[in-house]
Motif scaffolding. Structure first.
Motif, PDB file in Angstrom:
ATOM      1  N   GLU A 147       0.819  -1.254   0.037  1.00  0.00           N
ATOM      2  CA  GLU A 147       0.136   0.019   0.020  1.00  0.00           C
ATOM      3  C   GLU A 147       1.107   1.220   0.037  1.00  0.00           C
ATOM      4  OE1 GLU A 147      -2.442  -0.467   3.379  1.00  0.00           O
ATOM      5  OE2 GLU A 147      -3.548  -2.233   2.689  1.00  0.00           O
ATOM      6  N   ARG A 148       0.387   2.457  -0.583  1.00  0.00           N
ATOM      7  CA  ARG A 148       1.206   3.687  -0.439  1.00  0.00           C
ATOM      8  C   ARG A 148       1.644   3.862   0.870  1.00  0.00           C
ATOM      9  NH1 ARG A 148      -3.355   4.691  -4.284  1.00  0.00           N
ATOM     10  NH2 ARG A 148      -1.961   4.690  -6.362  1.00  0.00           N
ATOM     11  N   GLY A 149       1.117   3.757   1.951  1.00  0.00           N
ATOM     12  CA  GLY A 149       1.401   4.007   3.294  1.00  0.00           C
ATOM     13  C   GLY A 149       2.680   3.044   3.760  1.00  0.00           C
ATOM     14  N   ASP A 150       3.064   2.146   2.991  1.00  0.00           N
ATOM     15  CA  ASP A 150       4.213   1.312   3.227  1.00  0.00           C
ATOM     16  C   ASP A 150       5.541   1.792   2.735  1.00  0.00           C
ATOM     17  OD1 ASP A 150       2.511  -1.655   2.430  1.00  0.00           O
ATOM     18  OD2 ASP A 150       2.369  -0.649   4.322  1.00  0.00           O
ATOM     19  N   SER A 151       5.025   3.006   2.308  1.00  0.00           N
ATOM     20  CA  SER A 151       6.558   3.716   1.315  1.00  0.00           C
ATOM     21  C   SER A 151       7.454   4.312   2.618  1.00  0.00           C
ATOM     22  CB  SER A 151       6.122   4.971   0.679  1.00  0.00           C
ATOM     23  OG  SER A 151       5.282   4.408  -0.402  1.00  0.00           O
ATOM     24  N   ALA A 152       8.525   4.084   2.627  1.00  0.00           N
ATOM     25  CA  ALA A 152       9.420   4.390   3.930  1.00  0.00           C
ATOM     26  C   ALA A 152      10.740   3.795   3.598  1.00  0.00           C
ATOM     27  CB  ALA A 152       9.125   3.612   5.266  1.00  0.00           C
ATOM     28  N   VAL A 153      11.695   4.178   4.657  1.00  0.00           N
ATOM     29  CA  VAL A 153      13.009   3.234   4.609  1.00  0.00           C
ATOM     30  C   VAL A 153      12.954   2.363   5.457  1.00  0.00           C
ATOM     31  CG1 VAL A 153      15.536   3.801   4.856  1.00  0.00           C
ATOM     32  CG2 VAL A 153      14.286   5.553   3.869  1.00  0.00           C
ATOM     33  N   TYR A 154      13.295   1.071   5.162  1.00  0.00           N
ATOM     34  CA  TYR A 154      13.396   0.014   6.158  1.00  0.00           C
ATOM     35  C   TYR A 154      14.962  -0.357   6.229  1.00  0.00           C
ATOM     36  CZ  TYR A 154       8.544  -0.484   5.089  1.00  0.00           C
ATOM     37  OH  TYR A 154       7.248  -0.343   4.716  1.00  0.00           O
ATOM     38  N   LEU A 155      14.986  -0.156   7.674  1.00  0.00           N
ATOM     39  CA  LEU A 155      16.547  -0.382   8.049  1.00  0.00           C
ATOM     40  C   LEU A 155      16.677  -1.426   9.025  1.00  0.00           C
ATOM     41  CD1 LEU A 155      16.776   3.053   9.911  1.00  0.00           C
ATOM     42  CD2 LEU A 155      17.899   2.717   7.767  1.00  0.00           C
ATOM     43  N   CYS A 156      17.678  -2.328   8.575  1.00  0.00           N
ATOM     44  CA  CYS A 156      18.011  -3.399   9.394  1.00  0.00           C
ATOM     45  C   CYS A 156      19.386  -3.237  10.210  1.00  0.00           C
ATOM     46  CB  CYS A 156      18.454  -4.435   8.498  1.00  0.00           C
ATOM     47  SG  CYS A 156      18.897  -5.922   9.077  1.00  0.00           S
ATOM     48  N   ALA A 157      19.482  -3.870  11.496  1.00  0.00           N
ATOM     49  CA  ALA A 157      20.289  -3.649  12.328  1.00  0.00           C
ATOM     50  C   ALA A 157      20.734  -4.967  13.079  1.00  0.00           C
ATOM     51  CB  ALA A 157      20.027  -2.490  13.389  1.00  0.00           C
ATOM     52  N   SER A 158      21.929  -5.153  13.187  1.00  0.00           N
ATOM     53  CA  SER A 158      22.387  -6.292  13.948  1.00  0.00           C
ATOM     54  C   SER A 158      23.080  -6.019  15.186  1.00  0.00           C
ATOM     55  CB  SER A 158      23.068  -7.425  13.129  1.00  0.00           C
ATOM     56  OG  SER A 158      24.260  -6.692  12.805  1.00  0.00           O
ATOM     57  N   SER A 159      23.258  -7.018  16.174  1.00  0.00           N
ATOM     58  CA  SER A 159      24.065  -6.881  17.278  1.00  0.00           C
ATOM     59  C   SER A 159      24.665  -8.215  17.676  1.00  0.00           C
ATOM     60  CB  SER A 159      23.712  -5.903  18.675  1.00  0.00           C
ATOM     61  OG  SER A 159      22.567  -6.895  18.907  1.00  0.00           O
TER      62      SER A 159
ATOM     63  N   THR B 202       9.212   2.677  -2.258  1.00  0.00           N
ATOM     64  CA  THR B 202       8.374   3.744  -2.717  1.00  0.00           C
ATOM     65  C   THR B 202       7.248   3.028  -3.567  1.00  0.00           C
ATOM     66  OG1 THR B 202       9.929   5.220  -2.915  1.00  0.00           O
ATOM     67  CG2 THR B 202       7.928   5.577  -4.180  1.00  0.00           C
ATOM     68  N   VAL B 203       6.136   3.047  -2.873  1.00  0.00           N
ATOM     69  CA  VAL B 203       4.727   2.443  -3.556  1.00  0.00           C
ATOM     70  C   VAL B 203       3.925   3.442  -4.126  1.00  0.00           C
ATOM     71  CG1 VAL B 203       2.779   0.991  -3.081  1.00  0.00           C
ATOM     72  CG2 VAL B 203       4.786   0.832  -1.658  1.00  0.00           C
ATOM     73  N   LEU B 204       3.782   3.201  -5.436  1.00  0.00           N
ATOM     74  CA  LEU B 204       2.975   4.139  -6.293  1.00  0.00           C
ATOM     75  C   LEU B 204       1.700   4.007  -6.315  1.00  0.00           C
ATOM     76  CD1 LEU B 204       5.730   4.520  -9.304  1.00  0.00           C
ATOM     77  CD2 LEU B 204       5.465   6.035  -7.224  1.00  0.00           C
TER      78      LEU B 204
END
Lengths: 115, 118
Positions: B83-95, B116-118
């Motif tokens: 969905e358009r609301g899923d547009s974001a930066v998806y960050l991954c992190a590890s420890s 980016t979801v159009l």
């Protein structure tokens, strides 16, 4: 649940001067960890400094230092001798001492450094 | 690897499509986290893995989101029916681990995948 607040959406500082970014948090825990992360335009989050709540001494990393006030639940970041490369988003983060607890981030402060 | 690697760096898709985002953590890091960062906001927790198992998936917004880490290393975040609301930066992190002990609990982040979801 813990919350982290950063009340300054934007800050600016003149190159070579000092700036302080504010952070407050809400928790009922007595032991925890606090962090400041920097996010430049490249998007990669970089650890700036870390503080364990059981330590009374404020953490310092070169030009970066914190003012940790446990009773006030305040954790501000001071940047001395600001450099152009310090310009970025700065995020304050909280982590519970319990195993596996995730990090809770504040909304961030955008820091501009003026030449 | 030397750092946390995320692919793709940028992904543009159409509403309703399926998307996979990949994260390759630092070698030896047993804990892996996914965060979502909307424009002008701080990272928002989605899910974290300790080894192969999802130890906490309470941040996933709905059942269109799913993540796996089958061999305890690489993780894939899967989003169905975008969905358009899923547009974001998806960050991954590890420890190094999910332990709260001082030396092991620092998150190392990747550069993120911008969706980016159009």
């Amino acid at each position: 649940a813990q919350t982290v607040t950063q009340s300054q959406p934007e800050m600016s500082v003149q190159e070579a001067e000092t700036v302080t970014l504010s952070c407050t948090y809400d928790t009922s825990e007595s032991d925890y960890y606090l962090f400041w992360y920097k996010q430049p335009p490249s998007r990669q989050m970089i650890l700036v400094i870390r503080q364990e709540a059981y330590k009374q001494q404020n953490a310092t990393e070169n030009r970066f230092s914190v003012n940790f006030q446990k009773a006030a639940k305040s954790f501000s970041l001071k940047i001395s001798d600001s450099q152009l490369g310090d310009a970025a988003m700065y995020f304050c983060a909280y982590r519970s001492p319990n195993y596996g607890q995730n990090f809770v981030f504040g909304p961030g402060t955008r820091l501009s450094v003026l030449p | 690897g030397a750092g946390v690697s995320q692919t793709p760096s940028n992904k543009v898709t159409e509403k309703g499509k399926y998307v996979e985002l990949r994260c390759d953590p630092i070698s030896g890091h047993t804990a892996l986290y996914w965060y979502r960062q909307s424009l002008g906001q701080g990272p928002e927790f989605l899910i974290y893995f300790q080894g192969t198992g999802a130890a906490d998936d309470s941040g996933l917004p709905n059942d269109r989101f799913f993540a796996v880490r089958p061999e305890g290393s690489v993780s894939t975040l899967k989003i169905q029916r975008t969905e358009r609301g899923d547009s974001a930066v998806y960050l991954c992190a590890s420890s190094l681990s999910a332990s709260a002990s001082s030396g092991a609990n620092v998150l190392t982040f990747g550069a993120g995948s911008r969706l980016t979801v159009l």
